[in-house]
Enzyme design. Structure first.
Site, PDB file in Angstrom:
ATOM      1  N   LYS A 169       0.864  -1.182   0.000  1.00 43.21           N
ATOM      2  CA  LYS A 169       0.000   0.000   0.000  1.00 43.21           C
ATOM      3  C   LYS A 169       0.897   1.227   0.000  1.00 43.21           C
ATOM      4  O   LYS A 169       1.980   1.218   0.591  1.00 43.21           O
ATOM      5  CB  LYS A 169      -0.853   0.007   1.277  1.00 43.21           C
ATOM      6  N   GLY A 189     -24.577   3.535   3.691  1.00 40.37           N
ATOM      7  CA  GLY A 189     -23.714   4.115   2.669  1.00 40.37           C
ATOM      8  C   GLY A 189     -24.160   3.680   1.291  1.00 40.37           C
ATOM      9  O   GLY A 189     -24.058   2.500   0.941  1.00 40.37           O
ATOM     10  N   GLY A 222     -23.008   4.921  -1.724  1.00 38.70           N
ATOM     11  CA  GLY A 222     -22.082   5.472  -2.716  1.00 38.70           C
ATOM     12  C   GLY A 222     -21.943   4.506  -3.876  1.00 38.70           C
ATOM     13  O   GLY A 222     -22.884   3.792  -4.232  1.00 38.70           O
ATOM     14  N   VAL A 246     -20.396   1.598  -4.350  1.00 40.96           N
ATOM     15  CA  VAL A 246     -20.654   0.172  -4.096  1.00 40.96           C
ATOM     16  C   VAL A 246     -22.061  -0.015  -3.531  1.00 40.96           C
ATOM     17  O   VAL A 246     -22.812  -0.890  -3.990  1.00 40.96           O
ATOM     18  CB  VAL A 246     -19.617  -0.429  -3.125  1.00 40.96           C
TER      19      VAL A 246
END
Ligand code: NAI
Length: 350
Positions: free
Chosen positions: A79, A179, A181, A183
């Site tokens: 990452k 949520g 958004g 997805v």
């Protein structure tokens, strides 16, 4: 035990980015290259100090090792995190410096979008290194927005979790989606088509009315979604939503959603077990995005992505069965299985 990580002490290899000329700061953490090059996105975030930045990179890189291993991908875990400067951001400079750091690692680390970074940023990175994915898809090839694939993986997982915990298909079940958004909205579409009843919440009310109208969903406040009357709770917004305060409120018997790092602490996995709630480990069920990104990097097709994403349900079934048999938390079982996959590959390579 065979080595999971690239360094002898089990910690990530850290490659700091500290460019005096431009002030760009960040770090690339490579947790493991046992299964292949370390793949994981680039996060642009404001960190209190360098320590906080490194800690986040190490934690996220380890998570990617487990996620990639569990998804059966030929990639290790890594990452990148970049310090978000105060005020206006010179994105061109930021991502030029970052791209040079990625290129200097010679393919040991492959980057993509994450929180705070966009397709446009990755296109910029692509100008200086080919070790980047999350760009536009070529016809018939994998690529483009990973969110629909993430939603499909969560949906497949949810079908398995519902059968496992409630002995039911999704038709007629109530799913609380936190949520809506990229997805969350795609998941709502799949769930509505499957005949589930939806309850939805989002801090951004703009999308809610449209979704509610199309899918006949009930809108509730963001403070109410966790404790709403539902069969399944689907966290698709933030991390650390499952904690000592929220878990006692849950009425759902299954938790299965896209958000990363849903458990605030390991103890929260145990809290879910104690309440008899079936938890679908986040990195197992939300792997559709990285499956798509890795296929793009390898030049594979959408057909190959689809096959791998549809495999998420079977993997979840293995984890839930073992956890139930051993009366242990599913997230601990998932970590063990992912760790074993890496350890066995390391043994074979030794
Ligand atoms: P997004 O940013 O498009 O959607 C997140 C939504 O959550 C937004 O609509 C936002 O307003 C809402 N939200 C924020 N705080 C909230 C709160 N307290 N209560 C209710 N809603 C809240 O993000 P996306 O791409 O849909 O990702 C959702 C989650 O899934 C994130 O945790 C992300 O890290 C994770 N994830 C996403 C993948 C992808 O392919 N996009 C892949 C793997 C994980």
């Amino acid at each position: 035990m065979a080595r999971l990580s690239d360094s002898a002490d089990g910690c990530a290899r850290l490659h700091p980015i500290d460019d005096a000329a431009t002030g760009v700061k960040g770090v690339i953490a490579i947790d493991s290259t046992v299964l292949g090059p370390a793949a994981g996105g680039c996060r642009l975030w404001h960190y209190a100090d360098d320590d906080a930045m490194r800690t986040d990179a190490v934690r996220l890189a380890r998570g990617m090792s487990f996620k990639n291993a569990m998804a059966g991908l030929p990639f290790g875990g890594g990452k990148a995190v970049l310090q978000r400067p105060a005020g206006d951001i010179d994105r061109a400079t930021l991502f030029r410096v970052f791209a040079e750091a990625v290129e200097a690692l010679g393919g040991d680390y492959i980057t993509a979008e994450d929180v705070g970074t966009t397709v446009a940023d990755m296109k910029q990175v692509r100008e200086r290194t080919r070790h980047v994915a999350g760009l536009d898809a070529a016809p018939g090839k994998a690529g483009g927005d990973p969110s629909p694939w993430t939603a499909l993986g969560v949906f497949e997982a949810m079908k398995v979790a519902a059968r496992f915990a409630l002995d039911s298909d999704l038709r007629g079940l109530t799913v609380a989606v936190q949520g809506t958004g990229s997805v969350g909205a795609a998941l709502c579409r799949l769930l509505a088509d499957a005949g589930a009843t939806l309850v939805i919440a989002d801090v951004d009310s703009r999308r809610l009315a449209g979704l509610a109208a199309v899918h006949d969903a009930r809108i509730v406040g963001v403070d109410d979604i966790v404790g709403v009357e539902a069969d399944i709770f689907a966290p698709c917004a933030l991390g650390a939503v499952l904690d000592a305060r929220s878990i006692p409120l849950l009425k759902a018997k299954v938790v299965c959603g896209a958000a990363n790092n849903q458990l605030a602490t390991d103890a929260d996995g145990e809290r879910l077990v104690a309440r008899g709630i079936t938890y679908a480990p986040d990195y197992l069920v939300n792997a559709g995005g990285i499956i798509n990104v890795s296929a793009e990097y390898l030049g594979e097709t959408t057909q190959q992505v689809q096959e791998r994403v549809l495999g998420i349900g079977a993997r979840l079934h293995t984890v839930l069965s073992q956890a139930a048999l051993e009366k242990r938390s599913s997230h601990v079982v998932a970590d063990e299985i992912a760790g074993q996959i890496i350890a066995e590959a390391a043994k074979r390579a030794a």
